[in-house]
Design a protein around this motif. Sequence first.
Motif, PDB file in Angstrom:
ATOM      1  N   THR A 350      88.787  31.568 100.034  1.00 18.47           N
ATOM      2  CA  THR A 350      87.411  32.076 100.183  1.00 18.47           C
ATOM      3  C   THR A 350      87.278  33.523  99.746  1.00 18.47           C
ATOM      4  O   THR A 350      86.178  34.067  99.755  1.00 18.47           O
ATOM      5  N   GLN A 351      88.409  34.135  99.385  1.00 25.16           N
ATOM      6  CA  GLN A 351      88.436  35.554  98.979  1.00 25.16           C
ATOM      7  C   GLN A 351      87.822  36.436 100.065  1.00 25.16           C
ATOM      8  O   GLN A 351      86.966  37.268  99.812  1.00 25.16           O
ATOM      9  N   ARG A 352      88.299  36.203 101.289  1.00 27.96           N
ATOM     10  CA  ARG A 352      87.885  37.004 102.433  1.00 27.96           C
ATOM     11  C   ARG A 352      89.116  37.639 103.069  1.00 27.96           C
ATOM     12  O   ARG A 352      90.220  37.087 103.007  1.00 27.96           O
ATOM     13  N   ILE A 353      88.911  38.797 103.683  1.00 26.74           N
ATOM     14  CA  ILE A 353      90.000  39.516 104.335  1.00 26.74           C
ATOM     15  C   ILE A 353      89.603  39.836 105.768  1.00 26.74           C
ATOM     16  O   ILE A 353      88.524  40.398 106.012  1.00 26.74           O
ATOM     17  N   ASP A 354      90.457  39.462 106.703  1.00 29.68           N
ATOM     18  CA  ASP A 354      90.304  39.876 108.094  1.00 29.68           C
ATOM     19  C   ASP A 354      91.119  41.147 108.295  1.00 29.68           C
ATOM     20  O   ASP A 354      92.290  41.221 107.879  1.00 29.68           O
ATOM     21  N   VAL A 355      90.504  42.123 108.937  1.00 25.66           N
ATOM     22  CA  VAL A 355      91.174  43.400 109.174  1.00 25.66           C
ATOM     23  C   VAL A 355      91.288  43.617 110.675  1.00 25.66           C
ATOM     24  O   VAL A 355      90.276  43.573 111.398  1.00 25.66           O
ATOM     25  N   ALA A 356      92.513  43.827 111.127  1.00 26.73           N
ATOM     26  CA  ALA A 356      92.755  44.156 112.530  1.00 26.73           C
ATOM     27  C   ALA A 356      93.451  45.520 112.580  1.00 26.73           C
ATOM     28  O   ALA A 356      94.554  45.677 112.046  1.00 26.73           O
ATOM     29  N   PHE A 357      92.774  46.487 113.188  1.00 31.07           N
ATOM     30  CA  PHE A 357      93.392  47.799 113.386  1.00 31.07           C
ATOM     31  C   PHE A 357      94.229  47.725 114.660  1.00 31.07           C
ATOM     32  O   PHE A 357      93.692  47.702 115.776  1.00 31.07           O
TER      33      PHE A 357
END
Length: 784
Positions: A350-357
């Motif tokens: 899906t060309q999506r990125i999940d970002v977790a700091f």
Amino acid sequence: MGIREIRRNTQHNRSYRSALAACQLAGFLGLIFATPAVAETALPSQGSIVVEGNRRVDAETVRSYFRASPDGHFDAAARDAALKALIATGLFENVSIERAGERLVVHLSEAPVLDRVAFEGNKKVKDTDLAAAVEAKPRGSLQRATVQADVGRIIEAYRRAGRSEVRVDPQIIDRGNGRVDLIYAITEGAKTPVRQIDFTGNKAFGKRQLSAVIKTSATHMLSFLTGGNVYDPDRVAQDQEQLRLYYRSKGYADVSIPLAKAEYDPAAKGFALNFAIDEGPLYRFREVSIACNVPGMDCDKLRALPTAHPGAVFDGNALDKTTELLAIEMAKLGYPFAQATPRLTRDTATQRIDVAFVIEQGPRAYVERIEIHGNTRTRDYVIRREFDIAEGDAYNKTLIDRAERRLKNLNYFKTVKISNRPGSAPDHVILDVEAVDQATGDFNVAGGYSTVDGALVEVKVGERNFYGTGKTLQSTFTLGQYARGINLAASEPYFLGTKVAAGIELFGRQYDANSYQSYGSTTYGARLQLGTPITEEIGVQWRYSIYNQNITLSPNSSGLTPSLAVRQAAAAGPTWVSAPGSTTTYSTLDNTKSPTSGIRSQLSQDLAGLGGDVKFLKTTEDVRYYKSINSDLVGMVRAQGGYVTGWGGQQVPLMNNFFGGPTMVRGFAPNGFGPRDLTPGTTMDNVGGSAYWATTAELQSAIPGIPNEYGLRATAFVDAGSVFRYSGSTASLQVANKNVVRSSVGAGLTWASPFGALTVDYAVPLSKAAYDVVQPLRFSAGGF
């Protein structure tokens, strides 16, 4: 006893005597053949070493390099080790060791001592820079291998200065008594330019757009003015990183620039440079979260800080800014060792990125020292003040990376690199800061033509790092057909050691009557400024201006009388304006010089009347929005407006009104639209309004067939706006004061020259008032 026994027995037995003689002969022969081996392993130490040929080096010093074996003698390994150690000292040209009976003889030929190491023929690289590069030093010894290696180091220094055709001839001058001078005779040759720049693997952005990102440029007819066309491997390495950061800020999280290949073409006498780019897919943010793994920390105060938002195009800069904001906030909460690490989870389908700091407690380490080198001109404190940490503070990599970016953005240094090394204790870290200075002076002379000022000459002299203190000095002198001016400015970015920027400006301007106005004007004064950043995007500037303004009348060849409002302003004589003011700026532009995306908004207010002769309040707002449409096309929309009003029972002076012209709607002359005195028999001057608005929609594009290095771009635009509400007396005046919409459509050409932006526009008015003055063709200096 034994010997006597042997003698007694031989007297009685001849056969035994013969046997004994045979044994003695065998023993004697064995002794003869064993003697050399005994000499090799059983030489006495130190006292048996004879030193020959030494003149300056003491013999005991030479003997100290011999290490005896455990039994106190020198074997072959010990002699070989001593030979190598003596050669390694660099004090001798030749060393040999031989055995002479019971002794070791060391033959030496001492290397000459260098009285002087000098450079001749170098003009483009300073003596101090070359002296730092070579290993041969005065009072050291002359080593042929070192000299040859130094030749290579000098060639490399010139190569980094953009001169690959340099020749270096080392010359040795004998001064007697074992002393020599070493002279490096240098033939610099011409600069080695970059003839061509190409990009391979780029699909999302074209060559022109990527060329605008890097500092290196291909040679063109204006390179002697613009610079950047000389091959510099350090600059090319920086360009690789700039390209990576650019792609990363535009959604390409997996981008890499694996290779920047430079090939020298002897026929073209220059380099062809090719950047290989692996773009990867375009990503968008999906989920942005904070995972707190530090006991006791109130993470609710951190959740509002991320600048990355779900659904937006992936932006590496947003991640960096969020990481910095989290580090600063956690330090305020009492957790200086806590670290925020953005962890990316990619969904390639899906060309999506999940970002977790992820917030975790980092190792407890402290900054022991900050060591700075390479800055031959810039003072250490100028570098240190860009750090948010100091010696003794908790080590925080995020803040150190931020300091490195700040130092690079100063544009004082050719290269900036911050690295770590262990301190005196396991939990101590030493920061090693390498900052190599570059030239920061500016001298520009420009000549040209402006439709406002006529033929003009402008001279600019400036220094943005005055004596390495970080202060900026600039002077500008303008002489035009209808205008003359002088501007002297100085600024200090860290006033009194704080993060408040301070500046002072002295100015004087004089305009003559021309075809656009029937009167002349003179203004001179000073301005004090204080500015401070509120956030990364918001900054505020406070100022105080005091200036004298005056309107002058000249004989009119047409025989017409200047408008009554103009004559009244001239009769009032010079007036002093004393006005504190402020400007609040919000900017998310990706590039302040040539933006392709982002917003910039400026709100300014000035309140005149705290002293001086006049009282008024002026407010203006200017908003611009940029959007990249494709690799070569940028869209821009702009809205601006303003209002000025008198207070304390006073009217706004004529010179402080708003006057419609090409800075609002192109295609109109300076003072070309707005309230106008139409009284018959007068010059029908524009008398200015107290309010204005203007809008612009513009497309900006590179020009096909013209290299991007020329700095030329074409524009197509539509403008609309109006100036209205004349606030002066209308007695004996016939003032046209309607809010008539003026609009135009046109095209332009802008050259980003070393002297500033030079623009030519051609616009056709679409709507106007009957009394407006149009001017389709316009030449100007400075941005629209």
